[in-house]
Enzyme design. Structure first.
Site, PDB file in Angstrom:
ATOM      1  N   LYS A  57       0.843  -1.206   0.000  1.00  0.00           N
ATOM      2  CA  LYS A  57       0.000   0.000   0.000  1.00  0.00           C
ATOM      3  C   LYS A  57       0.879   1.257   0.000  1.00  0.00           C
ATOM      4  O   LYS A  57       0.606   2.220  -0.729  1.00  0.00           O
ATOM      5  CB  LYS A  57      -0.943  -0.008   1.214  1.00  0.00           C
ATOM      6  CG  LYS A  57      -2.031  -1.078   1.102  1.00  0.00           C
ATOM      7  CD  LYS A  57      -2.808  -1.304   2.384  1.00  0.00           C
ATOM      8  CE  LYS A  57      -3.733  -2.502   2.243  1.00  0.00           C
ATOM      9  NZ  LYS A  57      -4.429  -2.895   3.477  1.00  0.00           N
ATOM     10  N   GLN A  95      -4.427  -1.783   9.928  1.00  0.00           N
ATOM     11  CA  GLN A  95      -4.383  -3.075   9.242  1.00  0.00           C
ATOM     12  C   GLN A  95      -4.990  -4.159  10.120  1.00  0.00           C
ATOM     13  O   GLN A  95      -4.676  -4.281  11.301  1.00  0.00           O
ATOM     14  CB  GLN A  95      -2.921  -3.412   8.886  1.00  0.00           C
ATOM     15  CG  GLN A  95      -2.746  -4.679   8.078  1.00  0.00           C
ATOM     16  CD  GLN A  95      -3.336  -4.607   6.669  1.00  0.00           C
ATOM     17  OE1 GLN A  95      -3.494  -3.531   6.096  1.00  0.00           O
ATOM     18  NE2 GLN A  95      -3.669  -5.748   6.109  1.00  0.00           N
ATOM     19  N   ASP A 141     -10.829   2.942   4.649  1.00  0.00           N
ATOM     20  CA  ASP A 141     -11.149   1.515   4.539  1.00  0.00           C
ATOM     21  C   ASP A 141     -12.661   1.294   4.461  1.00  0.00           C
ATOM     22  O   ASP A 141     -13.109   0.200   4.114  1.00  0.00           O
ATOM     23  CB  ASP A 141     -10.624   0.780   5.780  1.00  0.00           C
ATOM     24  CG  ASP A 141      -9.392  -0.061   5.479  1.00  0.00           C
ATOM     25  OD1 ASP A 141      -9.228  -0.465   4.316  1.00  0.00           O
ATOM     26  OD2 ASP A 141      -8.631  -0.318   6.421  1.00  0.00           O
TER      27      ASP A 141
END
Ligand code: GUN
Length: 290
Positions: A56, A100, A123
């Site tokens: 990412k 994460q 997200d």
């Protein structure tokens, strides 16, 4: 064995198209002195998570998004992770925040993600974003990156989703649940299967489009599908023979009309949607004078 390339849903090419289309938006922000900023928070040292996060960061760097990395020890307390997220919420150079997952089991992931400012939740995991998605309030929300990438790729490849019988084999908050409103919005008919589904093959065999996300390498053999099926394989399984999805690609492609490869299918689309969400977050925050 030769593969019929016209059947491949090419996530790599589509993600490149998405990244190219972000360039003028990033330039326009630059003219206002704004560099889109993405903060990642990684707790512990799960090797797969480390690779995902570093991919990412690399994707951000390639197109001019600045990424900020916070790596915390496996032993970090829930309160400390919450504190880090609050600091990132308050930092004006951070437009998007990504914690994460999975977090260590001791930490209540739900508590942590509820602390993320919904306007920085690139997200799309926050209940405000997921709830608004379910209610069809799509303005100013963020949609979870893998589901958004799936729909984007299907549209880019000009698949008409109206009236299709869609079977999703995944009920997670990240993939299966957000896909329900997204496919409904396209007027598909949606079924969600899971570990207690009585006869999985009976569902997948009648489907026009199947999304698989159960992390079982090559489990879905050709007899799970009807001729002409469209297949979206979300899983990324590491095996002795390299990466593969849940679908037995080499055999299933003979039956499918369209299919995503692994790698090169949904993986790059997920990253591309994260970049889109981060640039969108920067634009929204700039429009609000933040
Ligand atoms: N773990 C697996 N996929 C994802 C994702 O899309 N976002 C985050 N934050 N964690 C993940």
């Amino acid at each position: 064995m030769s593969i019929d390339k016209s059947k491949i849903l090419d996530g790599k090419a589509c993600s490149q198209f998405v990244k190219d289309s972000l360039k003028p938006r990033i330039e326009a922000l630059g003219k206002k002195g704004i560099v889109p900023g993405l903060a990642t928070v990684l707790v512990g040292d799960d090797p797969a998570s480390k690779i995902y996060v570093s991919n990412k960061h690399k994707a951000c760097g390639d197109i001019g998004i600045k990424s900020y990395e916070t790596c915390l020890l496996e032993s970090t307390s829930e309160a400390e992770v919450v504190k880090v997220v609050k600091i990132l919420n308050a930092d004006p150079k951070i437009h998007g925040i990504l914690v994460q997952s999975p977090l260590p089991k001791r930490i209540d992931a739900e508590k942590v993600l509820q602390v993320i400012d919904p306007s920085k939740d690139v997200d799309g995991f926050h209940p405000v974003n997921l709830g608004n998605l379910l209610r069809g309030n799509l303005a100013d929300i963020f949609v979870s990156c893998t589901p958004a990438g799936i729909i984007y790729l299907l549209k880019w490849e000009k698949v008409n989703l109206k009236g299709l019988d869609v079977v999703i084999v995944n009920r997670s908050n990240i993939v299966g649940k957000p896909l329900i409103p997204l496919f409904l919005k396209e007027n598909s008919t949606v079924t969600v299967c899971h570990t207690s589904t009585k006869d999985l093959a009976a569902h997948t065999r009648r489907a026009d489009l199947v999304v698989t996300g159960i992390s079982k390498a090559k489990m879905f053999t050709a007899d799970y599908f009807k001729d002409g099926v469209i297949i979206i394989d979300v899983s990324m399984n590491r095996t002795e023979n390299g990466l593969c999805g849940d679908v037995d690609f080499d055999n299933v492609i003979k039956k499918a009309s369209k299919i995503t490869p692994v790698p090169g299918g949904i993986g790059p689309m997920t990253i591309a949607m994260l970049l889109v969400n981060t640039v969108t977050a920067a634009e929204r925050q700039s429009a609000r004078g933040l």
